[in-house]
Design a protein around this motif. Sequence first.
Motif, PDB file in Angstrom:
ATOM      1  N   GLY A 116      -8.280  18.553 -18.638  1.00  0.00           N
ATOM      2  CA  GLY A 116      -6.578  19.221 -19.299  1.00  0.00           C
ATOM      3  C   GLY A 116      -5.927  20.386 -18.186  1.00  0.00           C
ATOM      4  O   GLY A 116      -4.996  20.772 -18.751  1.00  0.00           O
ATOM      5  N   ALA A 117      -6.439  19.309 -16.540  1.00  0.00           N
ATOM      6  CA  ALA A 117      -4.896  20.727 -15.758  1.00  0.00           C
ATOM      7  C   ALA A 117      -3.873  20.826 -15.397  1.00  0.00           C
ATOM      8  O   ALA A 117      -3.642  19.252 -14.506  1.00  0.00           O
ATOM      9  CB  ALA A 117      -6.529  20.762 -14.195  1.00  0.00           C
ATOM     10  N   LEU A 118      -2.947  20.874 -16.381  1.00  0.00           N
ATOM     11  CA  LEU A 118      -2.106  19.589 -17.010  1.00  0.00           C
ATOM     12  C   LEU A 118      -1.029  19.807 -15.419  1.00  0.00           C
ATOM     13  O   LEU A 118      -0.323  19.199 -14.938  1.00  0.00           O
ATOM     14  CB  LEU A 118      -1.300  20.409 -18.131  1.00  0.00           C
ATOM     15  CG  LEU A 118      -1.418  19.676 -18.640  1.00  0.00           C
ATOM     16  CD1 LEU A 118      -0.838  20.212 -20.193  1.00  0.00           C
ATOM     17  CD2 LEU A 118      -2.056  18.437 -19.033  1.00  0.00           C
ATOM     18  N   ARG A 119      -0.335  21.349 -14.291  1.00  0.00           N
ATOM     19  CA  ARG A 119       0.249  21.616 -13.668  1.00  0.00           C
ATOM     20  C   ARG A 119      -0.749  20.994 -12.982  1.00  0.00           C
ATOM     21  O   ARG A 119       0.702  20.032 -11.458  1.00  0.00           O
ATOM     22  CB  ARG A 119      -0.238  23.152 -13.435  1.00  0.00           C
ATOM     23  CG  ARG A 119       0.931  23.713 -12.346  1.00  0.00           C
ATOM     24  CD  ARG A 119       0.859  25.272 -12.470  1.00  0.00           C
ATOM     25  NE  ARG A 119       1.399  25.743 -13.499  1.00  0.00           N
ATOM     26  CZ  ARG A 119       0.868  27.072 -14.078  1.00  0.00           C
ATOM     27  NH1 ARG A 119       0.335  27.169 -13.607  1.00  0.00           N
ATOM     28  NH2 ARG A 119       1.368  27.476 -15.450  1.00  0.00           N
ATOM     29  N   LEU A 120      -1.653  20.931 -12.771  1.00  0.00           N
ATOM     30  CA  LEU A 120      -2.034  20.496 -11.438  1.00  0.00           C
ATOM     31  C   LEU A 120      -1.861  18.917 -11.067  1.00  0.00           C
ATOM     32  O   LEU A 120      -1.779  18.358 -10.194  1.00  0.00           O
ATOM     33  CB  LEU A 120      -3.569  20.522 -10.722  1.00  0.00           C
ATOM     34  CG  LEU A 120      -4.595  20.298  -9.653  1.00  0.00           C
ATOM     35  CD1 LEU A 120      -3.834  21.159  -8.608  1.00  0.00           C
ATOM     36  CD2 LEU A 120      -6.105  20.988 -10.126  1.00  0.00           C
ATOM     37  N   SER A 121      -2.445  18.432 -11.797  1.00  0.00           N
ATOM     38  CA  SER A 121      -2.585  16.876 -12.423  1.00  0.00           C
ATOM     39  C   SER A 121      -0.761  16.904 -12.278  1.00  0.00           C
ATOM     40  O   SER A 121      -0.393  15.377 -11.547  1.00  0.00           O
ATOM     41  CB  SER A 121      -2.936  16.317 -13.810  1.00  0.00           C
ATOM     42  OG  SER A 121      -2.966  15.183 -13.929  1.00  0.00           O
ATOM     43  N   ALA A 122      -0.030  16.854 -12.851  1.00  0.00           N
ATOM     44  CA  ALA A 122       1.713  17.157 -12.996  1.00  0.00           C
ATOM     45  C   ALA A 122       1.901  16.638 -10.974  1.00  0.00           C
ATOM     46  O   ALA A 122       2.417  16.045 -10.786  1.00  0.00           O
ATOM     47  CB  ALA A 122       1.895  17.433 -14.054  1.00  0.00           C
ATOM     48  N   THR A 123       1.151  17.675 -10.784  1.00  0.00           N
ATOM     49  CA  THR A 123       2.319  18.253  -8.929  1.00  0.00           C
ATOM     50  C   THR A 123       0.859  17.468  -8.521  1.00  0.00           C
ATOM     51  O   THR A 123       2.133  16.502  -7.079  1.00  0.00           O
ATOM     52  CB  THR A 123       0.930  19.811  -8.686  1.00  0.00           C
ATOM     53  OG1 THR A 123       1.646  20.333  -9.561  1.00  0.00           O
ATOM     54  CG2 THR A 123       1.855  20.091  -7.297  1.00  0.00           C
ATOM     55  N   ALA A 124       0.225  16.958  -8.765  1.00  0.00           N
ATOM     56  CA  ALA A 124      -0.643  15.799  -7.629  1.00  0.00           C
ATOM     57  C   ALA A 124       0.737  14.391  -7.805  1.00  0.00           C
ATOM     58  O   ALA A 124       0.397  13.886  -6.888  1.00  0.00           O
ATOM     59  CB  ALA A 124      -2.304  15.480  -7.881  1.00  0.00           C
ATOM     60  N   GLU A 125       0.239  14.098  -9.020  1.00  0.00           N
ATOM     61  CA  GLU A 125       1.136  13.070  -9.679  1.00  0.00           C
ATOM     62  C   GLU A 125       2.609  12.839  -9.237  1.00  0.00           C
ATOM     63  O   GLU A 125       2.707  12.328  -8.593  1.00  0.00           O
ATOM     64  CB  GLU A 125       1.083  12.441 -10.880  1.00  0.00           C
ATOM     65  CG  GLU A 125       2.543  11.481 -11.752  1.00  0.00           C
ATOM     66  CD  GLU A 125       2.219  11.415 -12.814  1.00  0.00           C
ATOM     67  OE1 GLU A 125       2.418  10.212 -14.055  1.00  0.00           O
ATOM     68  OE2 GLU A 125       2.777  12.234 -13.648  1.00  0.00           O
ATOM     69  N   THR A 126       3.584  14.150  -8.582  1.00  0.00           N
ATOM     70  CA  THR A 126       4.703  13.671  -8.044  1.00  0.00           C
ATOM     71  C   THR A 126       4.775  13.851  -6.613  1.00  0.00           C
ATOM     72  O   THR A 126       5.765  12.748  -6.199  1.00  0.00           O
ATOM     73  CB  THR A 126       5.734  15.756  -8.599  1.00  0.00           C
ATOM     74  OG1 THR A 126       5.357  15.692 -10.027  1.00  0.00           O
ATOM     75  CG2 THR A 126       6.186  15.307  -7.726  1.00  0.00           C
ATOM     76  N   ILE A 127       3.357  14.260  -6.235  1.00  0.00           N
ATOM     77  CA  ILE A 127       3.745  14.374  -5.039  1.00  0.00           C
ATOM     78  C   ILE A 127       2.661  13.338  -4.218  1.00  0.00           C
ATOM     79  O   ILE A 127       3.667  11.578  -3.825  1.00  0.00           O
ATOM     80  CB  ILE A 127       2.028  15.078  -4.042  1.00  0.00           C
ATOM     81  CG1 ILE A 127       2.491  16.634  -4.357  1.00  0.00           C
ATOM     82  CG2 ILE A 127       1.457  13.986  -2.649  1.00  0.00           C
ATOM     83  CD1 ILE A 127       2.081  17.202  -4.175  1.00  0.00           C
ATOM     84  N   GLU A 128       2.382  12.014  -5.756  1.00  0.00           N
ATOM     85  CA  GLU A 128       1.763  10.368  -5.441  1.00  0.00           C
ATOM     86  C   GLU A 128       3.066  10.063  -5.309  1.00  0.00           C
ATOM     87  O   GLU A 128       2.873   9.266  -4.805  1.00  0.00           O
ATOM     88  CB  GLU A 128       0.438  10.395  -6.732  1.00  0.00           C
ATOM     89  CG  GLU A 128       0.620   8.826  -6.856  1.00  0.00           C
ATOM     90  CD  GLU A 128      -0.418   8.526  -7.684  1.00  0.00           C
ATOM     91  OE1 GLU A 128      -1.121   7.365  -7.453  1.00  0.00           O
ATOM     92  OE2 GLU A 128      -1.120   9.711  -8.814  1.00  0.00           O
ATOM     93  N   MET A 129       4.074  10.138  -6.241  1.00  0.00           N
ATOM     94  CA  MET A 129       4.804   8.969  -6.627  1.00  0.00           C
ATOM     95  C   MET A 129       5.723   9.341  -5.515  1.00  0.00           C
ATOM     96  O   MET A 129       6.149   8.246  -5.248  1.00  0.00           O
ATOM     97  CB  MET A 129       5.183   9.261  -7.937  1.00  0.00           C
ATOM     98  CG  MET A 129       4.761   9.223  -8.988  1.00  0.00           C
ATOM     99  SD  MET A 129       4.683   7.705  -9.161  1.00  0.00           S
ATOM    100  CE  MET A 129       2.391   7.589  -9.116  1.00  0.00           C
ATOM    101  N   THR A 130       6.063  10.153  -4.909  1.00  0.00           N
ATOM    102  CA  THR A 130       6.868  10.253  -4.196  1.00  0.00           C
ATOM    103  C   THR A 130       6.475  10.045  -1.932  1.00  0.00           C
ATOM    104  O   THR A 130       7.313   9.290  -1.814  1.00  0.00           O
ATOM    105  CB  THR A 130       7.363  11.934  -3.647  1.00  0.00           C
ATOM    106  OG1 THR A 130       8.155  12.782  -4.522  1.00  0.00           O
ATOM    107  CG2 THR A 130       8.254  12.636  -2.498  1.00  0.00           C
ATOM    108  N   ALA A 131       4.915  10.203  -2.505  1.00  0.00           N
ATOM    109  CA  ALA A 131       4.551   9.911  -1.539  1.00  0.00           C
ATOM    110  C   ALA A 131       4.344   8.100  -1.353  1.00  0.00           C
ATOM    111  O   ALA A 131       4.993   7.445  -0.730  1.00  0.00           O
ATOM    112  CB  ALA A 131       3.289  10.296  -0.930  1.00  0.00           C
ATOM    113  N   ARG A 132       4.370   7.651  -2.563  1.00  0.00           N
ATOM    114  CA  ARG A 132       4.941   6.388  -3.070  1.00  0.00           C
ATOM    115  C   ARG A 132       5.504   5.662  -2.562  1.00  0.00           C
ATOM    116  O   ARG A 132       6.244   4.281  -1.419  1.00  0.00           O
ATOM    117  CB  ARG A 132       4.711   5.709  -3.996  1.00  0.00           C
ATOM    118  CG  ARG A 132       2.937   6.115  -4.455  1.00  0.00           C
ATOM    119  CD  ARG A 132       2.389   5.176  -5.563  1.00  0.00           C
ATOM    120  NE  ARG A 132       1.446   5.700  -5.586  1.00  0.00           N
ATOM    121  CZ  ARG A 132       0.271   4.731  -5.844  1.00  0.00           C
ATOM    122  NH1 ARG A 132       0.029   3.437  -5.043  1.00  0.00           N
ATOM    123  NH2 ARG A 132      -1.394   4.759  -6.127  1.00  0.00           N
TER     124      ARG A 132
END
Length: 137
Positions: free
Chosen positions: A70-86
């Motif tokens: 349920g770590a929303l901020r961490l998950s959303a930040t990691a997702e933004t990093i992932e999508m940007t990196a992709r």
Amino acid sequence: MSPLDNELIDRTVCTETRTALGANYVRILGYFREDGTQSVGKIESAMRAHDAVAMVDASHSLKGEALQFGALRLSATAETIEMTARACVEHHDTPDEVIELVAALRPMFEETLAFLEKGASPLVQERHPQGMSRLLG
């Protein structure tokens, strides 16, 4: 909306996870600490090397593990990093635009762990004379 604007923890998901895992919660949280620490380190190293490819897998792993707690901020930040990196991989570009998010990642991970570990505090470790231990819930 920036991923940094998200709530730190979805308390409903966190409670459901803690309930579902029961006495295993502390052990699984320990795995999250180990894996998450490695993922954050890999993301930071990839950022220093301007290596979007290396950033994708580590941020993807961190995103999924964080979401389970349920770590929303961490998950959303990691997702933004992932999508940007992709996107950077596809465009043969460097992931420089996420440097601020990467810089915020380790303190965010530590804050998240502190919250989750505080939630685990009713599970007290009891030491037995023979050196064995067990969790009390």
